[in-house]
Design a protein around this motif. Structure first.
Motif, mmCIF file in Angstrom:
data_model
loop_
_atom_site.group_PDB
_atom_site.id
_atom_site.type_symbol
_atom_site.label_atom_id
_atom_site.label_comp_id
_atom_site.label_asym_id
_atom_site.label_seq_id
_atom_site.Cartn_x
_atom_site.Cartn_y
_atom_site.Cartn_z
ATOM 1 N N THR A 1 37.031 74.872 -125.351
ATOM 2 C CA THR A 1 35.786 74.971 -125.546
ATOM 3 C C THR A 1 35.284 74.658 -127.401
ATOM 4 O O THR A 1 34.988 73.737 -127.643
ATOM 5 C CB THR A 1 34.467 75.655 -125.028
ATOM 6 O OG1 THR A 1 34.856 75.285 -123.519
ATOM 7 C CG2 THR A 1 33.257 75.315 -125.579
ATOM 8 N N SER B 1 31.070 69.423 -118.738
ATOM 9 C CA SER B 1 30.180 69.505 -117.744
ATOM 10 C C SER B 1 30.995 69.942 -116.414
ATOM 11 O O SER B 1 32.412 70.210 -116.867
ATOM 12 C CB SER B 1 29.470 68.300 -117.539
ATOM 13 O OG SER B 1 30.751 67.508 -117.057
ATOM 14 N N PRO B 2 30.881 70.313 -115.268
ATOM 15 C CA PRO B 2 31.233 70.654 -113.999
ATOM 16 C C PRO B 2 32.812 69.619 -113.320
ATOM 17 O O PRO B 2 33.867 69.843 -113.372
ATOM 18 C CB PRO B 2 30.829 70.780 -113.161
ATOM 19 C CG PRO B 2 28.960 71.146 -113.295
ATOM 20 C CD PRO B 2 28.940 69.905 -114.837
ATOM 21 N N SER B 3 32.965 68.571 -114.358
ATOM 22 C CA SER B 3 33.149 67.515 -114.066
ATOM 23 C C SER B 3 34.383 68.030 -115.254
ATOM 24 O O SER B 3 35.619 67.158 -114.788
ATOM 25 C CB SER B 3 32.838 66.210 -114.561
ATOM 26 O OG SER B 3 31.848 65.187 -112.967
ATOM 27 N N ASN C 1 33.553 72.438 -117.231
ATOM 28 C CA ASN C 1 32.219 73.886 -116.847
ATOM 29 C C ASN C 1 32.182 74.748 -117.568
ATOM 30 O O ASN C 1 31.525 75.649 -116.896
ATOM 31 C CB ASN C 1 33.506 74.329 -115.583
ATOM 32 C CG ASN C 1 32.271 74.317 -114.280
ATOM 33 O OD1 ASN C 1 31.103 73.946 -114.160
ATOM 34 N ND2 ASN C 1 32.301 75.898 -113.147
ATOM 35 N N LEU D 1 29.043 73.672 -118.812
ATOM 36 C CA LEU D 1 27.267 73.209 -118.589
ATOM 37 C C LEU D 1 27.179 73.111 -117.073
ATOM 38 O O LEU D 1 28.351 72.579 -116.923
ATOM 39 C CB LEU D 1 27.244 72.299 -119.415
ATOM 40 C CG LEU D 1 27.296 72.220 -120.692
ATOM 41 C CD1 LEU D 1 26.406 70.994 -121.668
ATOM 42 C CD2 LEU D 1 27.282 73.559 -122.315
ATOM 43 N N SER D 2 26.302 73.264 -116.904
ATOM 44 C CA SER D 2 25.434 72.758 -115.401
ATOM 45 C C SER D 2 25.220 71.610 -116.002
ATOM 46 O O SER D 2 24.940 71.131 -117.042
ATOM 47 C CB SER D 2 23.994 73.703 -115.439
ATOM 48 O OG SER D 2 23.480 73.098 -115.834
ATOM 49 N N GLU D 3 24.892 70.789 -114.458
ATOM 50 C CA GLU D 3 24.849 69.605 -114.519
ATOM 51 C C GLU D 3 23.193 69.440 -114.864
ATOM 52 O O GLU D 3 22.970 67.804 -115.476
ATOM 53 C CB GLU D 3 24.897 69.338 -112.795
ATOM 54 C CG GLU D 3 24.989 67.407 -112.552
ATOM 55 C CD GLU D 3 26.669 66.883 -113.256
ATOM 56 O OE1 GLU D 3 26.175 65.406 -113.565
ATOM 57 O OE2 GLU D 3 27.744 67.494 -112.997
ATOM 58 N N GLY D 4 22.538 69.847 -114.450
ATOM 59 C CA GLY D 4 20.609 69.577 -115.302
ATOM 60 C C GLY D 4 21.401 69.439 -116.809
ATOM 61 O O GLY D 4 20.109 68.749 -117.484
ATOM 62 N N MET D 5 21.851 71.237 -117.434
ATOM 63 C CA MET D 5 22.408 70.374 -118.391
ATOM 64 C C MET D 5 22.456 69.142 -119.130
ATOM 65 O O MET D 5 22.246 69.152 -120.799
ATOM 66 C CB MET D 5 23.167 71.829 -119.084
ATOM 67 C CG MET D 5 21.774 73.466 -119.100
ATOM 68 S SD MET D 5 23.407 74.896 -119.583
ATOM 69 C CE MET D 5 23.221 74.390 -121.671
#
Length: 488
Positions: A55, A242-244, A247, A249-253
């Motif tokens: 990251t 993202s989670p994909s 992971n 950041l959250s999907e919403g972010m």
């Protein structure tokens, strides 16, 4: 413009400006790349996971893409002396913050902000172009870019040893902080010893700071299209977090980031309209026109050259380690041969451009780039190590000489907008690196090299649309008088 003889070992007049410029660029790259060589020390000291380290590596380059565009605009408006000095001073703050971070969040914020220092490169492009005539410009820009870019290799060579010399668990902190102190001190030296132009010369500024000017309706649309990849790649970075991806950041972010980037692009497009709307009612005088396709071609070429360099420098140690079963230390030393070529290759590209013409040089170097990466795709464990290293160094020559040739051309398009053009072209280099590294996460090393070779072939094809800079650039002084700047 200083038309005196080009004397590399002089430290007066324009040569003083060149040497101070490449040193400033060198320092920015030392700081930008001061993390990777001490990665394991940082990981142990802060107790970070492998995902957190990945990251930090992503965050280190994320801000550089918009930063190069912004710094290019600021340079054209406020002048290289003020902008470079401010950048060196201000970016020492997140450098110190990273050196003394005691948590992942603190380190992440610092590395994200340090991406801004990677934009320093574009400042010197404008500064050097103000001091050197067209027949010396490629050589000067090549030395500036090549010797400054060597800061990344210098960081890899010196910082781990410096950290060990300081000793203890905090050795890496002191080594990192020392680079920040170096940046802060040199910001003062630079400001006190540099002027934007030779005495008596005019520093031409763009009419608008908020967006790049174009001179035809077609170029207006072309500019908007060329901006899309810079926003799209920031969305790609968000996806990797993202989670994909990893992971973080959250999907919403991530969805919020996508929406924010879309809104930012639309705002950017609005600024382009406000700056250029008059071209839809009043044609631009032929003397003041320039062709945006020149910028677009250079963007594509820098995507393939500097973009591939950043990506390959990141993965080459692991490639040699996996392919030839080398220790990490030995693989790093072998891979450093690729970056080491910058000292000679990038100036070489500039010299060739001055001597044989911009377009012809780019055609030859881009063809060599495609062949070089195709050859790298052939490397496997059955090759002798020395031959694989030779292939990497040969490929590196065409990559970095190509970079030198690109920026031997950038200042010859429209003088008052050189910073903005350099910023956009420089940003495309970072776009390329993110795209290539993302592709690498899905494919084999061999396929990765082939993909770069294909993009080089695309770059070669676009070169047939580029026109060799000829004649003069017309710029208007504040008093209304006209200055003609030779470009051939």
């Amino acid at each position: 413009m200083d038309n005196t003889k080009f004397s590399l070992f002089s430290f007066s007049g324009k040569m003083k400006i060149l040497h101070l410029s490449w040193i400033a660029f060198f320092i920015t790259f030392v700081i930008w790349f001061n993390f990777a060589p001490m990665l394991q020390m940082v990981k142990t000291s802060l107790g970070l996971s492998t995902e957190e380290i990945k990251t930090l590596l992503i965050l280190n380059v994320a801000l550089t893409i918009p930063a190069r565009v912004l710094i290019g605009m600021f340079t054209d408006r406020f002048g290289p002396r003020a902008v470079y000095s401010a950048l060196l001073a201000i970016c020492s703050i997140p450098c110190f913050a990273f050196a003394f971070a005691d948590s992942f969040i603190q380190a992440a914020i610092a590395r994200f902000l340090l991406g801004f220092i990677g934009a320093g490169f574009v400042v010197g492009i404008r500064l050097v172009s103000e001091w050197f005539p067209h027949n010396q410009l490629g050589t000067a820009e090549g030395i500036y870019g090549g010797w400054g870019n060597f800061g990344s290799a210098a960081a890899a060579f010196t910082l781990p040893a410096l950290a060990l010399a300081f000793g203890g668990d905090d050795g890496w902190r002191y080594a990192t902080a020392l680079t920040g102190l170096m940046s802060l001190v040199f910001s003062v030296i630079f400001y006190r010893n540099v002027t934007d132009t030779p005495k008596g010369a005019t520093y031409f500024r763009p009419k608008h700071l908020s967006a790049m000017e174009v001179t035809s309706k077609g170029d207006f649309v072309f500019l908007l299209l060329m901006k899309i990849p810079m926003y799209a790649v920031l969305g790609l970075l968000a996806w990797k977090l993202s989670p994909s991806g990893i992971n973080m950041l959250s999907e919403g972010m991530v969805i919020s980031i996508y929406a924010g980037l879309t809104a930012l692009y639309l705002f950017d497009a609005l600024q382009v309209w406000k700056v250029n709307k008059t071209i839809f009612t009043t044609p631009v005088e032929p003397a003041h026109q320039y062709k945006f396709k020149q910028v677009a071609v250079l963007n594509v070429l820098y995507f393939a050259t500097f973009g591939s360099e950043l990506a390959v420098v990141s993965m080459l140690p692991l490639f040699f380690s996996d392919t030839f079963q080398l220790t990490p230390v030995m693989a790093g030393m072998v891979a450093s041969s690729y970056a080491f070529m910058n000292l000679m290759s990038r100036p070489g590209g500039g010299i060739l451009s001055d001597k044989y013409g911009r377009k012809m040089t780019l055609l030859i170097l881009t063809a060599g780039l495609a062949v070089g990466y195709f050859l790298m795709g052939q490397v496997n464990g059955s090759w002798p190590l020395w031959l694989a290293v030779a292939a990497a160094m040969a490929c590196s020559f065409f990559v970095q000489a190509g970079e030198g040739a690109v920026f031997a051309t950038v200042p010859l398009i429209k003088r008052r907008m050189t910073g903005q053009i350099a910023g956009m072209t420089g940003a495309y280099g970072n776009v390329g690196s993110v795209v290539y590294l993302t592709i690498l996460s899905f494919v084999s090393y061999q396929t990765f090299f082939y993909v770069i070779a294909v993009t080089a072939v695309i770059g070669f094809a676009t070169l047939f649309f580029m026109e060799e800079p000829k004649g003069e650039i017309t710029e208007v002084n504040e008093d209304g008088s006209v200055t003609l700047i030779k470009v051939s």
